[in-house]
Motif scaffolding. Structure first.
Motif, mmCIF file in Angstrom:
data_model
loop_
_atom_site.group_PDB
_atom_site.id
_atom_site.type_symbol
_atom_site.label_atom_id
_atom_site.label_comp_id
_atom_site.label_asym_id
_atom_site.label_seq_id
_atom_site.Cartn_x
_atom_site.Cartn_y
_atom_site.Cartn_z
ATOM 1 N N LEU A 192 0.668 -1.271 -0.033
ATOM 2 C CA LEU A 192 0.008 -0.030 0.009
ATOM 3 C C LEU A 192 0.708 1.290 -0.034
ATOM 4 C CD1 LEU A 192 -2.949 1.107 0.277
ATOM 5 C CD2 LEU A 192 -2.391 1.313 2.871
ATOM 6 N N LEU A 193 2.016 1.240 0.867
ATOM 7 C CA LEU A 193 2.708 2.494 0.888
ATOM 8 C C LEU A 193 3.411 2.912 -0.351
ATOM 9 C CD1 LEU A 193 5.011 1.260 4.143
ATOM 10 C CD2 LEU A 193 2.892 3.010 3.811
ATOM 11 N N GLY A 194 3.141 4.235 -0.564
ATOM 12 C CA GLY A 194 3.621 4.753 -2.055
ATOM 13 C C GLY A 194 2.681 4.870 -2.943
ATOM 14 N N ARG A 195 1.445 4.424 -2.623
ATOM 15 C CA ARG A 195 0.239 4.461 -3.518
ATOM 16 C C ARG A 195 -0.317 5.947 -3.479
ATOM 17 N NH1 ARG A 195 -0.883 0.266 -7.314
ATOM 18 N NH2 ARG A 195 -0.254 -1.850 -6.157
ATOM 19 N N LEU A 196 -0.595 6.275 -2.294
ATOM 20 C CA LEU A 196 -0.907 7.794 -1.956
ATOM 21 C C LEU A 196 0.415 8.401 -1.257
ATOM 22 C CD1 LEU A 196 -3.678 9.559 -2.265
ATOM 23 C CD2 LEU A 196 -4.339 8.690 0.089
ATOM 24 N N ASN A 197 0.910 9.349 -1.837
ATOM 25 C CA ASN A 197 1.959 10.164 -1.126
ATOM 26 C C ASN A 197 1.553 11.138 -0.450
ATOM 27 O OD1 ASN A 197 4.318 8.380 -2.292
ATOM 28 N ND2 ASN A 197 3.590 9.037 -4.273
ATOM 29 N N LEU A 198 1.644 10.887 0.642
ATOM 30 C CA LEU A 198 1.082 12.124 1.614
ATOM 31 C C LEU A 198 2.271 12.547 2.555
ATOM 32 C CD1 LEU A 198 -1.917 10.243 2.961
ATOM 33 C CD2 LEU A 198 -1.915 11.868 1.262
ATOM 34 N N ILE A 199 2.160 14.017 3.067
ATOM 35 C CA ILE A 199 2.896 14.768 4.105
ATOM 36 C C ILE A 199 2.407 15.226 4.954
ATOM 37 C CG2 ILE A 199 4.929 16.349 4.366
ATOM 38 C CD1 ILE A 199 5.914 14.129 2.533
ATOM 39 N N GLY A 257 9.370 11.150 -8.737
ATOM 40 C CA GLY A 257 8.833 11.900 -9.964
ATOM 41 C C GLY A 257 7.492 12.501 -9.772
ATOM 42 N N GLU A 258 6.891 12.661 -8.556
ATOM 43 C CA GLU A 258 5.859 13.450 -8.606
ATOM 44 C C GLU A 258 5.502 13.948 -7.361
ATOM 45 O OE1 GLU A 258 2.338 10.679 -9.911
ATOM 46 O OE2 GLU A 258 2.228 9.887 -7.797
ATOM 47 N N SER A 259 4.749 14.919 -7.154
ATOM 48 C CA SER A 259 4.742 15.948 -6.020
ATOM 49 C C SER A 259 3.288 14.921 -5.104
ATOM 50 C CB SER A 259 3.943 17.212 -6.021
ATOM 51 O OG SER A 259 4.806 17.858 -6.776
ATOM 52 N N PRO A 260 3.964 14.875 -3.718
ATOM 53 C CA PRO A 260 2.875 14.453 -2.790
ATOM 54 C C PRO A 260 1.955 15.194 -2.345
ATOM 55 C CG PRO A 260 4.742 15.282 -1.667
ATOM 56 C CD PRO A 260 5.201 15.736 -3.094
ATOM 57 N N ILE A 261 0.965 14.913 -1.527
ATOM 58 C CA ILE A 261 -0.045 15.879 -1.176
ATOM 59 C C ILE A 261 -0.002 16.297 0.377
ATOM 60 C CG2 ILE A 261 -2.681 15.810 -0.362
ATOM 61 C CD1 ILE A 261 -2.737 13.402 -2.720
ATOM 62 N N LEU A 262 0.031 17.690 0.565
ATOM 63 C CA LEU A 262 0.560 18.145 1.790
ATOM 64 C C LEU A 262 -0.755 18.420 2.869
ATOM 65 C CD1 LEU A 262 2.695 19.608 3.842
ATOM 66 C CD2 LEU A 262 2.153 21.823 2.675
#
Length: 369
Positions: free
Chosen positions: A109-116, A307-312
């Motif tokens: 699951l980890l890395g599917r939805l990149n969150l900070i 290669g892509e931005s996470p969600i803050l």
């Protein structure tokens, strides 16, 4: 990556909720205990597989309900859509699905939805024990590196076996041979973990020092270093060899204590402002700003790694910053989808509100403006 919408059912104080999001700035406004943080928590659980507020997953189910569910539709930067679902029933039986396919391991699951995420308790990153900073390293590295995630899981399994051996089997025949077998495996995985942490900390220091200088008007210099017992960090082989030597040298001490005293599970981060260790000597304001700088630096690290931005996600932290630091913070990441909770929208920059989505939350219900 952007979240397009979230659907909740029986999650915390929400009966049913379908909420869409702006691709850039979203401000969730409401009084305390109305459900603002619950909405962020639902997003976080879908990305990390667990809550940042509780270890009791039954707490996530609305009182009196038999189950809870979260469904998130997100869009990657290449335009691909992905549906991530989290379901939990009474008795803590949970499931994660990605595009309808069941995920059996959290590592998948980890890395599917990149969150900070940054929330008030993140101050512990600076103030609390080294365990908090190791958790920070493990969480962030696992999110950007599937290999690291598998390595730290395996390292902890081997460590548990070695500690069990130290406590229960030290007087058994063949103990020395057995402990040497575990030492080799522990050193192999430990060297990989340390090597990746050193690389990550180097990036963390480089980026966070720039962010910190910006949000402190260049009055403070932040420095972050990785602290480990290993001195020769030239490459994997030198780290592995030194770990093997240290495990052998400390065996008698480990036998007396009943646990393994060297390795990445004992390491730490040193966090300095103007060459002063702020864990012990920094003000709360310095500690909070340093923690924020570290968390925000992850955005750039994730960009470089995947290669892509996470969600803050910012939970009730804007009110802690003065107007100028709010401006520096928000405008530094205008291209990143940001979801902020606050009790008073007036704390947020007036000229940026006009282009944002404001979501009013009251008693588990939302109204978008």
């Amino acid at each position: 990556m952007k979240i397009k919408s979230v659907v909740l059912e029986n999650f915390r104080n929400y009966d049913k909720l379908k909420q869409s999001f702006d691709p850039l700035l979203n401000i969730i406004v409401g009084d305390n205990a109305q459900g603002k943080t619950n909405l962020l928590e639902a997003i976080y659980v879908s990305g990390f597989g667990k809550s940042f507020r509780t270890n009791k997953e039954a707490d996530l189910i609305k009182f009196g309900a038999a189950y809870a569910s979260v469904k998130i539709e997100c869009e990657r930067e290449n335009g691909a859509l992905e549906i991530i679902e989290y379901r939990i029933k009474s008795g803590n039986k949970k499931a994660f699905l990605v595009n309808g396919v069941n995920i059996t391991k959290i590592s998948e699951l980890l890395g599917r939805l990149n969150l900070i995420l940054f929330y008030p308790d993140d101050l512990k990153l600076i103030k609390e024990s080294p365990a908090e900073r190791r958790r920070f390293l493990n969480r962030e590295l696992s999110h950007i590196s599937h290999i690291y995630c598998l390595d730290i899981i395996e390292y902890n399994r081997i460590l548990m076996q070695r500690n069990e051996l130290l406590k229960k089997f030290q007087h058994k025949a063949g103990f020395k041979d057995m402990v040497e077998v575990w030492d080799v495996q522990l050193a192999e995985k430990g060297a990989r973990v340390i090597g990746k942490r050193i690389e990550f900390t180097h990036s963390l220091n480089e980026i966070s020092s720039k962010i910190h200088a910006n949000i402190t008007d260049y009055q403070e210099h932040l420095k972050v270093t990785y602290v480990t017992s290993v001195k020769n960090r030239e490459n994997y082989d030198t780290i592995k060899q030194e770990l093997l030597e240290q495990l052998a040298q400390n065996l008698e001490t480990d036998l007396k204590r009943g646990f393994t005293s060297v390795g990445p599970h004992r390491d730490d981060l040193d966090i300095l402002i103007n060459d002063i260790n702020i864990k012990s000597y920094g003000s709360q304001g310095q500690q909070r700003t340093a923690a924020l700088s570290l968390k925000l630096s992850e955005i750039e690290i994730v960009r470089k790694e995947i290669g892509e931005s996470p969600i803050l996600l910012l939970d009730d932290v804007m009110s802690e910053l003065d107007h100028n630091r709010q401006r520096d913070l928000i405008y530094a990441f205008k291209e990143v989808q940001t979801i902020i909770t606050t009790t008073d929208v007036l704390h947020i920059l007036d000229d940026y509100i006009n282009d944002s989505k404001i979501i009013q939350v009251e008693n588990g219900k939302s109204i978008s403006h």
